[in-house]
Design a protein around this motif. Structure first.
Motif, PDB file in Angstrom:
ATOM      1  N   PRO A  54       8.639 -10.246 -21.486  1.00  0.00           N
ATOM      2  CA  PRO A  54       7.337 -10.762 -21.922  1.00  0.00           C
ATOM      3  C   PRO A  54       6.191  -9.889 -21.435  1.00  0.00           C
ATOM      4  CG  PRO A  54       8.137 -12.026 -20.051  1.00  0.00           C
ATOM      5  CD  PRO A  54       9.258 -11.101 -20.448  1.00  0.00           C
ATOM      6  N   LEU A  55       5.143  -9.853 -22.224  1.00  0.00           N
ATOM      7  CA  LEU A  55       3.954  -9.100 -21.831  1.00  0.00           C
ATOM      8  C   LEU A  55       3.403  -9.600 -20.505  1.00  0.00           C
ATOM      9  CD1 LEU A  55       1.829  -6.962 -22.441  1.00  0.00           C
ATOM     10  CD2 LEU A  55       0.619  -8.664 -23.846  1.00  0.00           C
ATOM     11  N   THR A  56       3.606 -10.866 -20.193  1.00  0.00           N
ATOM     12  CA  THR A  56       3.128 -11.403 -18.913  1.00  0.00           C
ATOM     13  C   THR A  56       3.732 -10.654 -17.728  1.00  0.00           C
ATOM     14  OG1 THR A  56       4.855 -13.105 -19.094  1.00  0.00           O
ATOM     15  CG2 THR A  56       2.612 -13.720 -19.734  1.00  0.00           C
ATOM     16  N   ASN A  57       4.938 -10.087 -17.888  1.00  0.00           N
ATOM     17  CA  ASN A  57       5.520  -9.296 -16.796  1.00  0.00           C
ATOM     18  C   ASN A  57       4.718  -8.025 -16.561  1.00  0.00           C
ATOM     19  OD1 ASN A  57       9.010  -9.475 -15.957  1.00  0.00           O
ATOM     20  ND2 ASN A  57       7.607 -11.172 -16.342  1.00  0.00           N
ATOM     21  N   GLY A  58       4.281  -7.369 -17.621  1.00  0.00           N
ATOM     22  CA  GLY A  58       3.416  -6.213 -17.457  1.00  0.00           C
ATOM     23  C   GLY A  58       2.088  -6.596 -16.847  1.00  0.00           C
ATOM     24  N   GLU A  59       1.539  -7.720 -17.292  1.00  0.00           N
ATOM     25  CA  GLU A  59       0.254  -8.181 -16.776  1.00  0.00           C
ATOM     26  C   GLU A  59       0.340  -8.520 -15.290  1.00  0.00           C
ATOM     27  OE1 GLU A  59      -1.343 -10.141 -20.981  1.00  0.00           O
ATOM     28  OE2 GLU A  59      -0.317 -11.389 -19.489  1.00  0.00           O
ATOM     29  N   ARG A  60       1.432  -9.134 -14.874  1.00  0.00           N
ATOM     30  CA  ARG A  60       1.591  -9.490 -13.462  1.00  0.00           C
ATOM     31  C   ARG A  60       1.718  -8.252 -12.578  1.00  0.00           C
ATOM     32  NH1 ARG A  60       4.719 -15.147 -12.713  1.00  0.00           N
ATOM     33  NH2 ARG A  60       3.693 -16.291 -14.383  1.00  0.00           N
ATOM     34  N   LEU A  61       2.447  -7.251 -13.066  1.00  0.00           N
ATOM     35  CA  LEU A  61       2.539  -6.008 -12.295  1.00  0.00           C
ATOM     36  C   LEU A  61       1.187  -5.314 -12.256  1.00  0.00           C
ATOM     37  CD1 LEU A  61       4.142  -3.910 -10.728  1.00  0.00           C
ATOM     38  CD2 LEU A  61       4.824  -2.893 -12.917  1.00  0.00           C
ATOM     39  N   ASN A  62       0.481  -5.308 -13.371  1.00  0.00           N
ATOM     40  CA  ASN A  62      -0.848  -4.698 -13.413  1.00  0.00           C
ATOM     41  C   ASN A  62      -1.778  -5.355 -12.392  1.00  0.00           C
ATOM     42  OD1 ASN A  62      -3.088  -3.132 -14.627  1.00  0.00           O
ATOM     43  ND2 ASN A  62      -3.744  -5.124 -15.390  1.00  0.00           N
ATOM     44  N   THR A  63      -1.752  -6.676 -12.319  1.00  0.00           N
ATOM     45  CA  THR A  63      -2.594  -7.399 -11.369  1.00  0.00           C
ATOM     46  C   THR A  63      -2.213  -7.062  -9.928  1.00  0.00           C
ATOM     47  OG1 THR A  63      -2.962  -9.224 -12.910  1.00  0.00           O
ATOM     48  CG2 THR A  63      -3.280  -9.688 -10.569  1.00  0.00           C
ATOM     49  N   ALA A  64      -0.908  -7.010  -9.655  1.00  0.00           N
ATOM     50  CA  ALA A  64      -0.458  -6.708  -8.288  1.00  0.00           C
ATOM     51  C   ALA A  64      -0.875  -5.306  -7.871  1.00  0.00           C
ATOM     52  CB  ALA A  64       1.057  -6.862  -8.193  1.00  0.00           C
ATOM     53  N   ASN A 112       0.815  -1.218   0.000  1.00  0.00           N
ATOM     54  CA  ASN A 112       0.000   0.000   0.000  1.00  0.00           C
ATOM     55  C   ASN A 112       0.848   1.268   0.000  1.00  0.00           C
ATOM     56  OD1 ASN A 112       0.940  -0.025   2.611  1.00  0.00           O
ATOM     57  ND2 ASN A 112      -1.075  -0.204   3.577  1.00  0.00           N
ATOM     58  N   THR A 113       2.177   1.124   0.093  1.00  0.00           N
ATOM     59  CA  THR A 113       3.069   2.294   0.010  1.00  0.00           C
ATOM     60  C   THR A 113       3.602   2.517  -1.401  1.00  0.00           C
ATOM     61  OG1 THR A 113       5.084   1.057   0.550  1.00  0.00           O
ATOM     62  CG2 THR A 113       3.785   1.912   2.395  1.00  0.00           C
ATOM     63  N   THR A 114       3.304   1.609  -2.319  1.00  0.00           N
ATOM     64  CA  THR A 114       3.748   1.765  -3.705  1.00  0.00           C
ATOM     65  C   THR A 114       3.098   3.003  -4.322  1.00  0.00           C
ATOM     66  OG1 THR A 114       4.125  -0.604  -3.975  1.00  0.00           O
ATOM     67  CG2 THR A 114       3.748   0.674  -5.976  1.00  0.00           C
ATOM     68  N   SER A 115       3.862   3.709  -5.143  1.00  0.00           N
ATOM     69  CA  SER A 115       3.385   4.969  -5.738  1.00  0.00           C
ATOM     70  C   SER A 115       2.539   4.720  -6.983  1.00  0.00           C
ATOM     71  CB  SER A 115       4.585   5.832  -6.122  1.00  0.00           C
ATOM     72  OG  SER A 115       5.356   6.165  -4.997  1.00  0.00           O
ATOM     73  N   PRO A 116       1.720   5.696  -7.382  1.00  0.00           N
ATOM     74  CA  PRO A 116       1.021   5.614  -8.664  1.00  0.00           C
ATOM     75  C   PRO A 116       2.005   5.308  -9.788  1.00  0.00           C
ATOM     76  CG  PRO A 116       0.201   7.455  -7.398  1.00  0.00           C
ATOM     77  CD  PRO A 116       1.382   6.932  -6.639  1.00  0.00           C
ATOM     78  N   THR A 117       1.603   4.429 -10.695  1.00  0.00           N
ATOM     79  CA  THR A 117       2.534   3.871 -11.667  1.00  0.00           C
ATOM     80  C   THR A 117       1.912   3.809 -13.053  1.00  0.00           C
ATOM     81  OG1 THR A 117       3.501   2.483  -9.919  1.00  0.00           O
ATOM     82  CG2 THR A 117       3.995   1.870 -12.188  1.00  0.00           C
ATOM     83  N   LEU A 118       2.701   4.189 -14.053  1.00  0.00           N
ATOM     84  CA  LEU A 118       2.344   4.001 -15.454  1.00  0.00           C
ATOM     85  C   LEU A 118       3.124   2.826 -16.003  1.00  0.00           C
ATOM     86  CD1 LEU A 118       2.338   7.657 -16.849  1.00  0.00           C
ATOM     87  CD2 LEU A 118       0.356   6.174 -16.575  1.00  0.00           C
ATOM     88  N   LEU A 119       2.437   1.939 -16.737  1.00  0.00           N
ATOM     89  CA  LEU A 119       3.063   0.759 -17.324  1.00  0.00           C
ATOM     90  C   LEU A 119       2.899   0.819 -18.841  1.00  0.00           C
ATOM     91  CD1 LEU A 119       1.619  -0.009 -14.460  1.00  0.00           C
ATOM     92  CD2 LEU A 119       2.093  -2.349 -15.145  1.00  0.00           C
ATOM     93  N   PHE A 120       4.000   0.683 -19.573  1.00  0.00           N
ATOM     94  CA  PHE A 120       3.977   0.665 -21.036  1.00  0.00           C
ATOM     95  C   PHE A 120       4.710  -0.576 -21.532  1.00  0.00           C
ATOM     96  CE2 PHE A 120       4.092   5.226 -19.849  1.00  0.00           C
ATOM     97  CZ  PHE A 120       2.862   5.623 -20.366  1.00  0.00           C
ATOM     98  N   TYR A 121       4.012  -1.421 -22.317  1.00  0.00           N
ATOM     99  CA  TYR A 121       4.592  -2.666 -22.802  1.00  0.00           C
ATOM    100  C   TYR A 121       4.221  -2.910 -24.258  1.00  0.00           C
ATOM    101  CZ  TYR A 121       6.053  -3.849 -18.090  1.00  0.00           C
ATOM    102  OH  TYR A 121       6.685  -3.823 -16.863  1.00  0.00           O
ATOM    103  N   GLY A 122       5.062  -3.699 -24.931  1.00  0.00           N
ATOM    104  CA  GLY A 122       4.758  -4.155 -26.275  1.00  0.00           C
ATOM    105  C   GLY A 122       4.278  -5.590 -26.248  1.00  0.00           C
ATOM    106  N   ASN A 123       3.384  -5.934 -27.186  1.00  0.00           N
ATOM    107  CA  ASN A 123       2.803  -7.281 -27.184  1.00  0.00           C
ATOM    108  C   ASN A 123       3.665  -8.296 -27.927  1.00  0.00           C
ATOM    109  OD1 ASN A 123       2.355  -6.605 -29.840  1.00  0.00           O
ATOM    110  ND2 ASN A 123       0.111  -6.753 -29.744  1.00  0.00           N
ATOM    111  N   ALA A 124       4.802  -7.848 -28.486  1.00  0.00           N
ATOM    112  CA  ALA A 124       5.710  -8.759 -29.192  1.00  0.00           C
ATOM    113  C   ALA A 124       7.146  -8.486 -28.766  1.00  0.00           C
ATOM    114  CB  ALA A 124       5.552  -8.599 -30.699  1.00  0.00           C
TER     115      ALA A 124
END
Length: 296
Positions: free
Chosen positions: A239-249, A222-234
């Motif tokens: 891997p895109l799964t790394n962006g997806e995992r951070l997004n889920t967390a 809950n101390t993590t700051s607001p975050t922007l994530l930018f990833y490519g699908n190829a």
């Protein structure tokens, strides 16, 4: 690792660099006199020659409102240079002329010097130096971290694990590795060796799972700051799964964030519309979470 052609195309073409520096006033008669813009190149923040940053201070700055944007380059933790992020600076100067900008190097990993936690601690050393010099520099020591690739990984880790005083107010993650337990990494037969080469095991408790300990997606709180994530699908490197995992967390922790996925690879062949979207989102987050109010 490829340099961030994304930024070269987008920021380099659409914005002209403003004047790098101007002479500071030698008049010490009163703090109410407006300060000139200044640039300091290769400022040392440690004993190692790689521990240096470039500092861009805006005109009319103040300890009340001049907040700081820190750029962290990529390069697989073993290569790269702050010059790789230079093409972002004209954009930031143009869109956010009242912010200070820091473009930092860190000690690159080699057989004698592991990356982790040393490179996280290099970000800490930069922030500590700027905080300690806040009056001299006339800055307000609140920070945004903008990282590319390995630099995004370092920025995310610093924010969630090392920023105990909450000086970092937002993070921009551009194609950063976030979860080394992802099968994309863990099932690589060379991964264990590569990870052990990057980690200073003496700096972590015995029996630490290093893949977990240095994965920012697994360190969100809950101390993590607001975050922007930018990833490519190829992306052939992250891997895109790394962006997806951070997004889920981030979603599970109720952290304000936005996750953008573009057609293309490691930030080097996205469309012009995607580059414009990156710019708009970064500016919006800076205005929201690192707001400069010159009327204070």
């Amino acid at each position: 690792m490829k340099h961030m052609l994304l930024f070269y195309i987008f920021f380099g073409i659409f914005f002209l660099n403003t004047s790098c520096s101007s002479d500071s006033s030698e008049n010490n008669d009163g703090p109410e006199l407006p300060l000139a813009a200044e640039t300091f190149m290769d400022v040392p923040y440690g004993d190692n020659d790689q521990q240096r940053y470039d500092l861009y201070l805006p005109a009319n700055r103040s300890t009340e409102y001049t907040k700081v944007i820190i750029l962290v380059h990529g390069g697989g933790w073993t290569e790269g240079d702050k010059a790789d992020m230079d093409y972002i600076i004209p954009f930031l100067k143009s869109s956010h002329p009242n912010h200070a900008i820091v473009n930092m190097n860190y000690i690159l990993a080699n057989l004698q010097t592991p990356a982790f936690p040393n490179q996280f601690e290099d970000i800490q050393a930069v922030i500590s130096k700027l905080f300690n010099e806040r009056v001299e520099l006339q800055i307000n020591p609140e920070f945004a971290l903008i990282g590319a690739s390995a630099g995004a990984h370092l920025s995310l880790m610093y924010d969630s694990v090392y920023d105990e005083d909450d000086k970092v107010k937002m993070v921009v993650d551009i194609v950063g590795p976030t979860d080394f337990t992802d099968p994309y990494y863990s099932e690589n037969p060379n991964f264990g060796f590569l990870l052990s080469a990057l980690v200073d095991e003496s700096a972590y408790p015995t029996n630490t799972d290093y893949a977990v300990a240095v994965s920012p997606a697994l360190q969100i709180s809950n101390t993590t700051s607001p975050t922007l994530l930018f990833y490519g699908n190829a992306d052939p490197l992250v891997p895109l799964t790394n962006g997806e995992r951070l997004n889920t967390a981030l979603t599970n922790a109720n952290i304000e964030h936005n996750f953008s996925v573009y057609e293309g690879g490691h930030g080097d062949n996205w469309s012009q519309a995607d580059y414009l979207d990156v710019q708009n989102q970064i500016s919006s987050y800076i205005n929201s979470y690192l707001e400069v109010n010159t009327e204070l």
